[in-house]
Design a protein around this motif. Sequence first.
Motif, PDB file in Angstrom:
ATOM      1  N   HIS A  65      52.329  63.715  26.711  1.00 24.22           N
ATOM      2  CA  HIS A  65      51.404  64.527  27.514  1.00 24.22           C
ATOM      3  C   HIS A  65      50.520  63.644  28.390  1.00 24.22           C
ATOM      4  CE1 HIS A  65      52.285  68.619  26.533  1.00 24.22           C
ATOM      5  NE2 HIS A  65      52.295  68.387  25.239  1.00 24.22           N
ATOM      6  N   GLY A 115      47.261  72.534  33.208  1.00 26.76           N
ATOM      7  CA  GLY A 115      47.852  73.765  33.745  1.00 26.76           C
ATOM      8  C   GLY A 115      47.018  74.310  34.899  1.00 26.76           C
ATOM      9  N   PHE A 155      56.911  70.092  34.130  1.00 26.39           N
ATOM     10  CA  PHE A 155      56.178  70.207  32.867  1.00 26.39           C
ATOM     11  C   PHE A 155      56.971  69.624  31.703  1.00 26.39           C
ATOM     12  CE2 PHE A 155      55.310  72.796  29.005  1.00 26.39           C
ATOM     13  CZ  PHE A 155      54.022  72.363  28.772  1.00 26.39           C
ATOM     14  N   TYR A 156      58.292  69.780  31.750  1.00 22.76           N
ATOM     15  CA  TYR A 156      59.104  69.391  30.592  1.00 22.76           C
ATOM     16  C   TYR A 156      59.442  67.901  30.591  1.00 22.76           C
ATOM     17  CZ  TYR A 156      62.479  70.319  34.268  1.00 22.76           C
ATOM     18  OH  TYR A 156      63.129  70.342  35.478  1.00 22.76           O
ATOM     19  N   ARG A 178      58.421  64.162  30.149  1.00 24.19           N
ATOM     20  CA  ARG A 178      57.323  63.417  29.535  1.00 24.19           C
ATOM     21  C   ARG A 178      57.615  61.929  29.584  1.00 24.19           C
ATOM     22  NH1 ARG A 178      55.364  67.873  26.437  1.00 24.19           N
ATOM     23  NH2 ARG A 178      55.542  69.471  28.019  1.00 24.19           N
TER      24      ARG A 178
END
Lengths: 162, 162
Positions: free
Chosen positions: B25, B143, B159-160, B162
């Motif tokens: 993240h 977000g 978003f997916y 990392r």
Amino acid sequence: MTQTETVSKPVVVTPEQLLAHWQGHRRLTRRMIEAFPEDQLFSFSIGGMRPFGVMAWEMQQVSALTLTGLLSGEWPEPNWRGGVSPDRGELLSAWDDLTAQIDREFLKVDTAFYAQQHALPWGEMSGWAAAIYCIDNEIHHRGEGYVYLRALGIEPPAFYER
Amino acid sequence: MTQTETVSKPVVVTPEQLLAHWQGHRRLTRRMIEAFPEDQLFSFSIGGMRPFGVMAWEMQQVSALTLTGLLSGEWPEPNWRGGVSPDRGELLSAWDDLTAQIDREFLKVDTAFYAQQHALPWGEMSGWAAAIYCIDNEIHHRGEGYVYLRALGIEPPAFYER
């Protein structure tokens, strides 16, 4: 299914804590769905992004897939457009049904599944990663919804209240 | 500090997995900080919300607090306005320093801390809840940043990834 592994590994989180964590986020997201003006939930958008109601249906489908996958080892791709009605009442009804199902079934997940690799529609990952990805995806899109609400002049529910 | 609990509890996630999750993240958030036009990072806003750069400094402070708290049991409230410079270079430099520190120190956390209750500036919670709250808070505000970027006509990082 075995409910307990007897290996001696460090415990960071128990299934009960993960369940409480997930359901806390679902309660907050439900309050977000309710906070939108009904005529904006499936129409309001910024920068070409999806309306929040559409994102909420995606969260719902990912959550259903994740529960089913952890219980069964089967991860079929959802029919993303099937049964996705632009109707808040239907969304909330489906949301509440799944919330009750998660409460009934989540602790039946074989805890060995969390360390194993699974073939999700969006890639190979451990059961732990699949569970947390589902929750993270909900937090992410809900955060987007916070901006929509603020842009509509509406105070969102507090992030830290679950 | 003991590194391993020998109690027989179900293993959902190991410290190594939680570390990888957190750092994944942080890498994504770093890409977000870089994706903003430099003149918008500390100024662009929707609906009266904080600019993304200010949110990113908050993530940084919460993350530093969480690492220190898990290691020491001490959770002093950060000086929210101290050292928070509206300068991307300073933000990224602090971000990278903390990323390296997390890599060096996170696995030194006494795993007993995760089940224990701790007095954080924002309430009493378990070590697990404190760690995941820190990450959730980052996902949430990031977000929000996705909407800012889209509103600026910029494609955010996936978003997916990392």
